[in-house]
Design a protein around this motif. Sequence first.
Motif, short mmCIF file in Angstrom:
data_model
loop_
_atom_site.label_atom_id
_atom_site.label_comp_id
_atom_site.label_asym_id
_atom_site.label_seq_id
_atom_site.Cartn_x
_atom_site.Cartn_y
_atom_site.Cartn_z
N VAL A 37 0.85 -1.19 0.00
CA VAL A 37 0.00 0.00 0.00
C VAL A 37 0.88 1.23 0.00
O VAL A 37 1.86 1.31 0.74
CB VAL A 37 -0.91 0.00 1.25
CG1 VAL A 37 -1.70 1.29 1.36
CG2 VAL A 37 -1.83 -1.21 1.23
N HIS A 38 0.56 2.16 -0.85
CA HIS A 38 1.24 3.46 -0.80
C HIS A 38 0.38 4.49 -1.50
O HIS A 38 0.27 4.52 -2.72
CB HIS A 38 2.62 3.40 -1.47
CG HIS A 38 3.37 4.69 -1.34
ND1 HIS A 38 4.20 5.18 -2.30
CD2 HIS A 38 3.40 5.61 -0.33
CE1 HIS A 38 4.73 6.33 -1.90
NE2 HIS A 38 4.23 6.61 -0.71
N TYR A 39 -0.30 5.31 -0.69
CA TYR A 39 -1.07 6.42 -1.24
C TYR A 39 -0.96 7.60 -0.28
O TYR A 39 -0.28 7.53 0.74
CB TYR A 39 -2.52 6.02 -1.51
CG TYR A 39 -3.30 5.50 -0.31
CD1 TYR A 39 -3.89 6.37 0.61
CD2 TYR A 39 -3.46 4.13 -0.11
CE1 TYR A 39 -4.61 5.90 1.69
CE2 TYR A 39 -4.19 3.65 0.97
CZ TYR A 39 -4.77 4.54 1.85
OH TYR A 39 -5.48 4.06 2.92
N HIS A 91 0.99 3.63 4.26
CA HIS A 91 1.49 2.33 3.83
C HIS A 91 0.68 1.18 4.44
O HIS A 91 1.10 0.03 4.36
CB HIS A 91 2.97 2.18 4.20
CG HIS A 91 3.86 3.10 3.44
ND1 HIS A 91 4.41 2.78 2.22
CD2 HIS A 91 4.28 4.36 3.71
CE1 HIS A 91 5.15 3.79 1.78
NE2 HIS A 91 5.08 4.76 2.67
N ASP A 92 -0.44 1.51 5.04
CA ASP A 92 -1.33 0.51 5.63
C ASP A 92 -2.74 1.04 5.50
O ASP A 92 -3.09 2.07 6.10
CB ASP A 92 -0.96 0.28 7.10
CG ASP A 92 -1.83 -0.77 7.78
OD1 ASP A 92 -2.88 -1.14 7.22
OD2 ASP A 92 -1.46 -1.21 8.87
N GLU A 93 -3.57 0.35 4.72
CA GLU A 93 -4.91 0.87 4.46
C GLU A 93 -5.81 0.87 5.68
O GLU A 93 -6.91 1.42 5.65
CB GLU A 93 -5.57 0.09 3.32
CG GLU A 93 -5.68 -1.38 3.56
CD GLU A 93 -6.02 -2.16 2.30
OE1 GLU A 93 -6.20 -3.38 2.40
OE2 GLU A 93 -6.13 -1.54 1.23
N ASP A 147 -7.39 7.25 0.38
CA ASP A 147 -6.61 7.83 -0.72
C ASP A 147 -7.17 9.20 -1.11
O ASP A 147 -8.36 9.34 -1.36
CB ASP A 147 -6.66 6.88 -1.91
CG ASP A 147 -5.70 7.27 -3.01
OD1 ASP A 147 -4.82 8.13 -2.79
OD2 ASP A 147 -5.82 6.69 -4.11
#
Length: 204
Positions: A37-39, A91-93, A147
């Motif tokens: 995860v990366h947003y 990095h963690d939804e 996001d």
Amino acid sequence: MNRENIKKIIAALLIGFVVGVLWFVGVRFALYEKDGVHYHGNFAVYINGEREQFDSFAYYEEVQSCGADAAFNPRNRTHMHDETNHVVHVHDEAATWGHFFANLGYTLGNDVLRTDGQMLIDGQGGELSFVLNGEEVDTIANQTIRDEDALLINYGDDSTETLQERYDGLTKDAAEYNERADPSACTAGEPATWQERLKAATGF
């Protein structure tokens, strides 16, 4: 059926099989995305009319921890980078706004905001307000960071119009950050290489 016709049928089947496999691999290659995860989101904190600048290096993660124990480090879940004080990296939804502010050393609740120097309680000298994606909300600490979220946290004696003006003034560039590689991340912020795509597409 003579031998020549049998050969033609077998050849057609083989060609169809090869074309099907190539199509399947091509689609998987094109659609492959790295795990991880990366947003990003945007935010600002105002206290009695002044915006928090987060101008200490202690607020920022220069290099994300990598390795087997990285997932157990809360700061890896959500943080800031490169002294950019309006962008949250996720990095963690499952990471919440409460997690993010805890990583900055703040305490965020529905009725309290503790900074590194002040304890601000709703109704005691000011009102604690939250504007998320243009809408005023009553609670934020346990909200997951989504996001391209945009969050304003405001403490003071301010009108609804002032809150809206401050929200409208937020820099909303999370979508742009989503398109960039994150040099501070382990892998999630880096685009997949063609070798990784090919390996994922073929299974080898």
